[in-house]
Motif scaffolding. Sequence first.
Motif, short mmCIF file in Angstrom:
data_model
loop_
_atom_site.label_atom_id
_atom_site.label_comp_id
_atom_site.label_asym_id
_atom_site.label_seq_id
_atom_site.Cartn_x
_atom_site.Cartn_y
_atom_site.Cartn_z
N MET A 151 9.37 -3.52 16.50
CA MET A 151 8.69 -4.74 16.92
C MET A 151 9.72 -5.87 17.01
SD MET A 151 5.07 -6.15 15.46
CE MET A 151 5.57 -7.05 14.01
N GLU A 166 2.43 -1.23 10.38
CA GLU A 166 3.72 -0.77 9.86
C GLU A 166 4.40 0.16 10.85
OE1 GLU A 166 5.48 -1.66 7.28
OE2 GLU A 166 3.97 -3.12 6.67
N LYS A 192 5.58 -1.94 13.77
CA LYS A 192 6.75 -2.73 13.35
C LYS A 192 8.02 -1.88 13.36
CE LYS A 192 8.54 -5.29 9.38
NZ LYS A 192 8.40 -5.51 7.94
N MET A 242 4.89 -10.05 7.93
CA MET A 242 5.85 -9.39 8.79
C MET A 242 5.66 -9.77 10.25
SD MET A 242 3.15 -7.43 7.97
CE MET A 242 3.63 -6.33 6.66
N ILE A 243 4.52 -10.41 10.58
CA ILE A 243 4.31 -10.89 11.94
C ILE A 243 4.82 -12.32 12.02
CG2 ILE A 243 2.64 -11.39 13.75
CD1 ILE A 243 0.82 -9.29 12.64
#
Length: 303
Positions: free
Chosen positions: A1, A247, A250, A287-288
């Motif tokens: 990602m 996940e 990503k 994580m975004i």
Amino acid sequence: MKDTVLTGVQQIMIGSRCNSYESALSTLRAIKSAGYDGIELNDFMIKPTPFIVRLLTKFAGMPTGNGGKLDWKKLISESGLKVISLHSYLNSIEENPEAVAKEALSFGTNTVVITGMYRFDYENFAEVKKLAERLNNAGKALLPYGVKLLYHNHNVELQKVSEDKTAYDVIIENTDPQYVNFELDTYWMADGGADVTALVNKLSDRMVMWHINDRGCRKKGPFITPILKEDAAELGTGNMPLDAILETVKANTGVEAIVLETHKNWIDNDPIKSLTISAEWFRKKTMIRTVTSKQNMDSKEQI
């Protein structure tokens, strides 16, 4: 990602709230206020649409509203949102790729999405293979204008065309990543019984955008039978393993944008309340890194 990922809302979700300029602007600003970076537009919702088209989409559970007469360029500018992509039609690209490309670019996006074929035989291997070639040609025709083409699935692409392949397999394997990549809708793939994580891994860097939704049921007990009707649900309130899918996305894809799309079953029958609740899921996923949050960090550093 990608390090910086856009988050957005599909225009179909807000069609019923965009019947006047004032209501449309208020709706777009609500999307921005909820924390989303942008909106994904539909070609048939940004220009006048025949009544029969609006009626058919409403019967299909996708109310488009009557906002085709509005100035969407002005609305987008005043709302502060970005346009993430433009959903269009394959035949429109085949007839005039320059016009489709220029329309997308006029909204500030370099991404056009084909949303699947209407009344198409996805069980026919030869026809699906021809479709892949048409997609290749369409993507190639857009390329000189700096516009890329993505294919968006529903569940019909899971129709088997042979003992061991689905239509989606054929489309993936017979399109050239130079010309065609994918906006994977994990809701529809889960609805069709697919292994979503396996599909994410198969697409890998060809998964450029992610259409996200959750799936669950709000029916209250006691239950007469053990069968519940599943439908769209706000992110994090249903049963899809969104964290696990995230996940995998990503780690293994080139996703540039994650777009929320629901058509109905909104909490309190309110699409704005629904997308605002779903925005909480995005906020919890550190994580975004959205464009909005990155801009906020840059502003703080300048201060």
